[in-house]
Each structure stands twice: as structure tokens, then as C-alpha cells.
Design a protein around this motif. Structure first.
Motif, PDB file in Angstrom:
ATOM      1  N   SER A 282       2.713  -4.027  -5.630  1.00 49.79           N
ATOM      2  CA  SER A 282       2.159  -5.174  -6.344  1.00 49.79           C
ATOM      3  C   SER A 282       0.773  -5.479  -5.777  1.00 49.79           C
ATOM      4  O   SER A 282       0.592  -5.498  -4.559  1.00 49.79           O
ATOM      5  N   ILE A 283      -0.183  -5.683  -6.664  1.00 45.79           N
ATOM      6  CA  ILE A 283      -1.530  -6.062  -6.245  1.00 45.79           C
ATOM      7  C   ILE A 283      -1.582  -7.584  -6.272  1.00 45.79           C
ATOM      8  O   ILE A 283      -1.539  -8.195  -7.341  1.00 45.79           O
ATOM      9  N   VAL A 284      -1.617  -8.211  -5.116  1.00 42.49           N
ATOM     10  CA  VAL A 284      -1.537  -9.672  -5.026  1.00 42.49           C
ATOM     11  C   VAL A 284      -2.887 -10.312  -5.305  1.00 42.49           C
ATOM     12  O   VAL A 284      -2.977 -11.328  -5.989  1.00 42.49           O
ATOM     13  N   SER A 285      -3.954  -9.718  -4.781  1.00 43.14           N
ATOM     14  CA  SER A 285      -5.294 -10.261  -5.005  1.00 43.14           C
ATOM     15  C   SER A 285      -6.343  -9.185  -4.802  1.00 43.14           C
ATOM     16  O   SER A 285      -6.119  -8.222  -4.062  1.00 43.14           O
ATOM     17  N   VAL A 286      -7.461  -9.351  -5.490  1.00 43.34           N
ATOM     18  CA  VAL A 286      -8.642  -8.502  -5.276  1.00 43.34           C
ATOM     19  C   VAL A 286      -9.826  -9.456  -5.197  1.00 43.34           C
ATOM     20  O   VAL A 286      -9.987 -10.319  -6.065  1.00 43.34           O
ATOM     21  N   GLU A 287     -10.619  -9.333  -4.147  1.00 44.21           N
ATOM     22  CA  GLU A 287     -11.820 -10.187  -4.064  1.00 44.21           C
ATOM     23  C   GLU A 287     -12.993  -9.355  -3.571  1.00 44.21           C
ATOM     24  O   GLU A 287     -12.835  -8.399  -2.811  1.00 44.21           O
TER      25      GLU A 287
ATOM     26  N   ILE B   9      -5.190  -7.502  -1.287  1.00 40.61           N
ATOM     27  CA  ILE B   9      -3.908  -7.696  -0.595  1.00 40.61           C
ATOM     28  C   ILE B   9      -2.835  -7.082  -1.477  1.00 40.61           C
ATOM     29  O   ILE B   9      -2.792  -7.338  -2.684  1.00 40.61           O
ATOM     30  N   ILE B  10      -1.995  -6.244  -0.883  1.00 42.05           N
ATOM     31  CA  ILE B  10      -0.955  -5.569  -1.656  1.00 42.05           C
ATOM     32  C   ILE B  10       0.410  -5.746  -0.993  1.00 42.05           C
ATOM     33  O   ILE B  10       0.514  -5.969   0.211  1.00 42.05           O
ATOM     34  N   GLN B  11       1.437  -5.694  -1.827  1.00 41.03           N
ATOM     35  CA  GLN B  11       2.831  -5.673  -1.354  1.00 41.03           C
ATOM     36  C   GLN B  11       3.446  -4.357  -1.778  1.00 41.03           C
ATOM     37  O   GLN B  11       3.090  -3.823  -2.829  1.00 41.03           O
ATOM     38  N   TYR B  12       4.381  -3.860  -0.999  1.00 39.29           N
ATOM     39  CA  TYR B  12       5.159  -2.725  -1.497  1.00 39.29           C
ATOM     40  C   TYR B  12       6.555  -2.692  -0.897  1.00 39.29           C
ATOM     41  O   TYR B  12       6.784  -3.114   0.221  1.00 39.29           O
ATOM     42  N   ASP B  13       7.455  -2.209  -1.731  1.00 41.98           N
ATOM     43  CA  ASP B  13       8.818  -1.882  -1.320  1.00 41.98           C
ATOM     44  C   ASP B  13       8.733  -0.461  -0.771  1.00 41.98           C
ATOM     45  O   ASP B  13       8.491   0.488  -1.526  1.00 41.98           O
ATOM     46  N   GLY B  14       8.906  -0.303   0.531  1.00 39.54           N
ATOM     47  CA  GLY B  14       8.688   0.999   1.173  1.00 39.54           C
ATOM     48  C   GLY B  14       9.793   2.029   0.943  1.00 39.54           C
ATOM     49  O   GLY B  14       9.664   3.174   1.384  1.00 39.54           O
TER      50      GLY B  14
ATOM     51  N   SER C 194      -5.414  -1.485   6.510  1.00 39.84           N
ATOM     52  CA  SER C 194      -5.489  -2.124   7.833  1.00 39.84           C
ATOM     53  C   SER C 194      -4.799  -1.273   8.888  1.00 39.84           C
ATOM     54  O   SER C 194      -5.049  -1.431  10.074  1.00 39.84           O
ATOM     55  N   GLY C 195      -3.914  -0.396   8.438  1.00 40.85           N
ATOM     56  CA  GLY C 195      -3.164   0.470   9.338  1.00 40.85           C
ATOM     57  C   GLY C 195      -2.056   1.118   8.541  1.00 40.85           C
ATOM     58  O   GLY C 195      -1.852   0.791   7.373  1.00 40.85           O
TER      59      GLY C 195
ATOM     60  N   VAL D 298      -3.464  -5.086   3.744  1.00 46.87           N
ATOM     61  CA  VAL D 298      -4.839  -5.277   3.268  1.00 46.87           C
ATOM     62  C   VAL D 298      -5.551  -3.928   3.198  1.00 46.87           C
ATOM     63  O   VAL D 298      -5.402  -3.095   4.107  1.00 46.87           O
ATOM     64  N   ILE D 299      -6.272  -3.719   2.096  1.00 49.24           N
ATOM     65  CA  ILE D 299      -7.074  -2.498   1.926  1.00 49.24           C
ATOM     66  C   ILE D 299      -8.500  -2.905   1.515  1.00 49.24           C
ATOM     67  O   ILE D 299      -8.719  -4.027   1.064  1.00 49.24           O
ATOM     68  N   HIS D 300      -9.431  -1.986   1.704  1.00 45.74           N
ATOM     69  CA  HIS D 300     -10.749  -2.179   1.086  1.00 45.74           C
ATOM     70  C   HIS D 300     -11.170  -0.889   0.414  1.00 45.74           C
ATOM     71  O   HIS D 300     -10.671   0.199   0.741  1.00 45.74           O
ATOM     72  N   PHE D 301     -12.099  -1.041  -0.542  1.00 44.47           N
ATOM     73  CA  PHE D 301     -12.661   0.124  -1.234  1.00 44.47           C
ATOM     74  C   PHE D 301     -13.973  -0.288  -1.880  1.00 44.47           C
ATOM     75  O   PHE D 301     -14.246  -1.485  -2.067  1.00 44.47           O
ATOM     76  N   ASP D 302     -14.783   0.694  -2.188  1.00 45.96           N
ATOM     77  CA  ASP D 302     -16.074   0.450  -2.842  1.00 45.96           C
ATOM     78  C   ASP D 302     -15.987   0.926  -4.282  1.00 45.96           C
ATOM     79  O   ASP D 302     -15.428   1.993  -4.559  1.00 45.96           O
TER      80      ASP D 302
END
Lengths: 246, 246
Positions: free
Chosen positions: A89-94, A7-12, A49-50, A62-66
Motif C-alpha cells: 500500500s502506498i500511504v503517501s508520496v510527497e 511511505i509504504i506498507q506491505y504484508d511481507g 530506509s533499509g 520509507v523510500i525515495h526516488f527521482d
């Protein structure tokens, strides 16, 4: 190889949007550059997510990666943050199941749009809200929001150039929240067309000012014709607030 | 010719400070350019209550200027705002006595410094707060604030290059305010030396972290030696909050 959800946040403000472009700084590019450094030159692509547009913010993209790295998720978050510029900002990685997909797995999204109603322009809010110092009839706006809620063909409320064929979407709820001199529109739905939230906000503001009636909004919705629609509200008030998965 | 007092706000992020410099964009220059346009090419100089540095903000900076234009103050405010860029806001313009002086007439000032204590970095607050996710002992900081309050020679708490000879100032009050995850330091005094507020904030944060004792702060104050002092807190958390006149 493990799959991670972040989950990430950004100031666009200083991005030309989420998705990589030939010209201009993007969120995707900055995160992929950070992952490239973490992986010592090995390319790691991310899936979001879009998209979000130039100047649009995110509180819960939300993003995903391998990744083959054997790092515990909590340390992964810190490591990725270290290589990421200050407007992300990287809020969480799981770690998630290998079939998790940030884009195709979404069940819905929430967008919020912030309107600052102060008489005087607030220089500290200029990148984060629309300044709108005019009278608004909130109860009329809520009536129009009710008309727009539900499953509809939103052709009249997406950008004219949009190429998606199926323009039927379901809006679960539109809340109009008053907090001191700030008005917040919260849209929850199963998906949103290109520029749809900003056009809906433009429409609701027109209703609040008496430029459009609730009946006209209903007629516009049924007309399925973008040329009937209101103007598009500017990007700086818009936030991708949350993305839902099962 | 009439004298006007104006209260202005600015987001200091994209300025190299208040005062005109040979290189870089300044608040003074932008307002004088706006006045030049209002006066159709006639130069109108402004006098501010004092300087603010690169990246420092203002919620209540005060300026004065003389103008021959016969415009009611309420319209003057709007006209000046029209010609001023979006990171400056003209809060008020009022006609004052011809001996009003924005700098020499001050009886005191309030500065505030905002510290964001959230664990994760907030990209939306990065230009407006200091991110400080570490433990702080607030009661110790308040004790140190009491030691610093009052009339003192603040040589130990001003930038080493400062040329002013008299370094005695009176701090009327230092309030340490907790609002959710934000810590606000509010300094009221009859005047502040160059970088003094930011050095005081650096000192109080050192006390809160246990890097400095209250007794050491008292000893530093009495030493009248800048080399004893704490580091200077960064500019983006600082706001010139209010300027007082009789």
C-alpha cells in the motif's frame, strides 16, 4: 527532475524481503515495476530506509526516488498505487528536497513485534504474529528490556554472518505492551543490526519463561559474542513500524 | 464407536471451499486426512453444518464424525490439531449423542461480513475484509435490513443456479455494527441459500450508496426474481460465525 519521499506498507508474507534478489518476489522489484509503467519504460530506481527480511512486514517503510513526471503528489500516490500489487500500500508520496536520502538521512527507527498469547492457535493471525501460548513473567521481561536499553555493542544480538564492523547502537526505548491476548514489543533506536530485533525478542521471551535471568542477559550483552545469545524469533511477528528523519 | 462434535475455524484464503472437490484444496479433505492419520489408515468421513465457498472463512464451523478411538475429548482436540494444517484451528472436540447431526440438527446460523472503510487500502486486511472507501448512509442500510428481516421467499437473493426448491427462510436479525473504520453485518437466521448473505450485503451496500432505495429492496424481495438483485459481495469479507443446535 524532482525527488519524492513515499511511505509504504506491505504484508511481507509473499515476499522474500524488501531488497531485489536474483530469485523470488521482492517489494523493491514490485515498486520499480510500477514506476517503470508510470514512466512508460524509463527505469526509476528506488532507495529504501533499509532492508526487511522474508516474511517481515512494514507499516511505515520509507523510500525515495527521482522522477521527471509533473504530477501533484496526491495524484502520484494514487497512480503508483494503481500499478502496485495488493500486498503493498502506498500511504503517501510527497516532494522533498533533492538531498533527502531515505537510507542515509534516517535518525532512527521503530520496530514492533507481535506475540499472540491465546491458548489455541489463531489461523487468522498466523502470518502476522508469533503464537506463544506459554506463561510469561512480564515484569522480568521489562527488567531485561531496561538492561538492553541505551548505547551498547550489540555483537551478541546480531546474526553471526553480519559483516558490519561497528556494532554499537543506541536503543532509545523498549516498551512491552499488553493488549488483550496480544503482547507487543516496541523498539525505538538509532539503528538495528541484522536480525537484532528478532534476537532481542527471542531473548526477552526466554527471560519471560525463566530460561534466562536478567543477570545472564547483562552478561551476554557484555560478552559481545553471538554464540551466547538466544534464538531468533520468527519473522512473521515483526513490523518495520516507523522511520524517523530530522 | 463414539460420535464427536467439533468446532473449527479456518482462514478460507487458500481453500476452494469447505466441501471436497475433484480439484483444489478443501477444508473437509484436510480434516479427513488428519483423521486418517490419527486412525492409522482407517477412513473417517466428516459431516459439516454446510458448505462455505472459495475464500470464505469460518470462526465457528461445526462438524461431526464417528471414531472408535478411546481418547478423552480434550486430548482428541490436541491430537487432531497436530495433524491439521495451520490455516485450520480445532477449537473444541466433544463427545455427543449418536443421533447428533452437524447438518440436519442445526436450528440456525450466524454469518458475519466485514467491510473496511479506510480511505487507503490496507494490505493486512485484504484477505479478511472488503475494502469499501465510499460514503455510506448507515441509517438507510438499517431500514433496508429491517425490510429483509423475517420470513420471506428469498429467490431474489440467491444465486441463479441454485437448485433448492424451497426458498423460504427466516432471518431472525440483521445487525449493522460500526467498529472504528470497520462495518460488520451480522445475519442470524434459520438457514441461508447459496450466496444469499453475499447478495444481501451487496444489496445493503447499494442502499447505503443511494443506488437502491428501501422501497426497491422491498419490491425486489417481493418479485422473487434473482435478476432484480444486487451484485454479490466478494467472498473474503464473509465468515460463518456460529452454528446453532438445540
Amino acid at each position: 527532475m524532482k525527488r519524492f519521499k513515499a511511505i509504504i506498507q506491505y504484508d511481507g508474507t509473499n515476499f522474500v524481503g524488501y531488497q531485489i534478489q536474483p530469485n523470488g518476489r521482492t517489494v523493491q522489484e514490485e515498486i520499480e515495476k510500477a514506476l517503470l509503467r508510470m514512466h512508460k519504460g524509463e527505469v526509476v530506481k528506488i532507495v529504501g530506509s533499509g532492508r526487511t527480511d522474508t516474511g517481515v512486514h512494514a507499516k511505515g517503510q520509507v523510500i525515495h526516488f527521482d522522477s521527471p513526471l509533473a504530477i501533484p503528489p496526491i495524484k502520484y500516490r494514487k497512480a503508483l498505487q494503481t500499478f502496485t500489487p495488493y500486498d503493498i500500500s502506498i500511504v503517501s508520496v510527497e516532494e522533498v528536497a533533492s538531498d533527502f536520502h531515505a537510507r542515509f538521512g534516517t535518525t532512527g527507527k521503530e520496530y514492533r513485534y507481535f506475540v499472540k498469547r491465546s491458548e489455541f492457535f489463531d489461523p487468522f493471525a498466523r502470518h502476522f504474529t508469533l503464537h506463544f501460548p506459554y506463561e510469561l513473567d512480564i515484569s522480568l521481561m521489562r527488567k531485561a528490556a531496561n538492561v538492553l536499553t541505551g548505547e551498547h555493542d550489540f555483537t551478541s544480538f546480531c546474526a553471526a554472518g553480519s559483516s558490519r564492523e561497528d556494532k554499537v547502537r543506541t536503543i532509545y526505548s523498549i516498551d512491552v505492551i499488553e493488549e488483550e491476548d496480544t503482547l507487543i514489543f516496541a523498539f525505538q533506536g538509532n539503528g538495528f543490526l541484522y536480525n537484532m530485533v528478532r534476537i532481542l525478542v527471542g531473548t526477552l521471551l526466554d527471560v519471560g519463561q525463566g530460561r534466562l535471568t536478567v543477570a545472564q542477559v547483562k552478561a551476554n550483552l557484555e560478552a559481545r559474542d553471538r554464540t551466547q545469545g538466544a534464538k531468533t524469533a520468527p519473522p512473521q511477528g515483526l513490523y518495520l513500524w516507523e522511520v524517523y528523519y530530522q
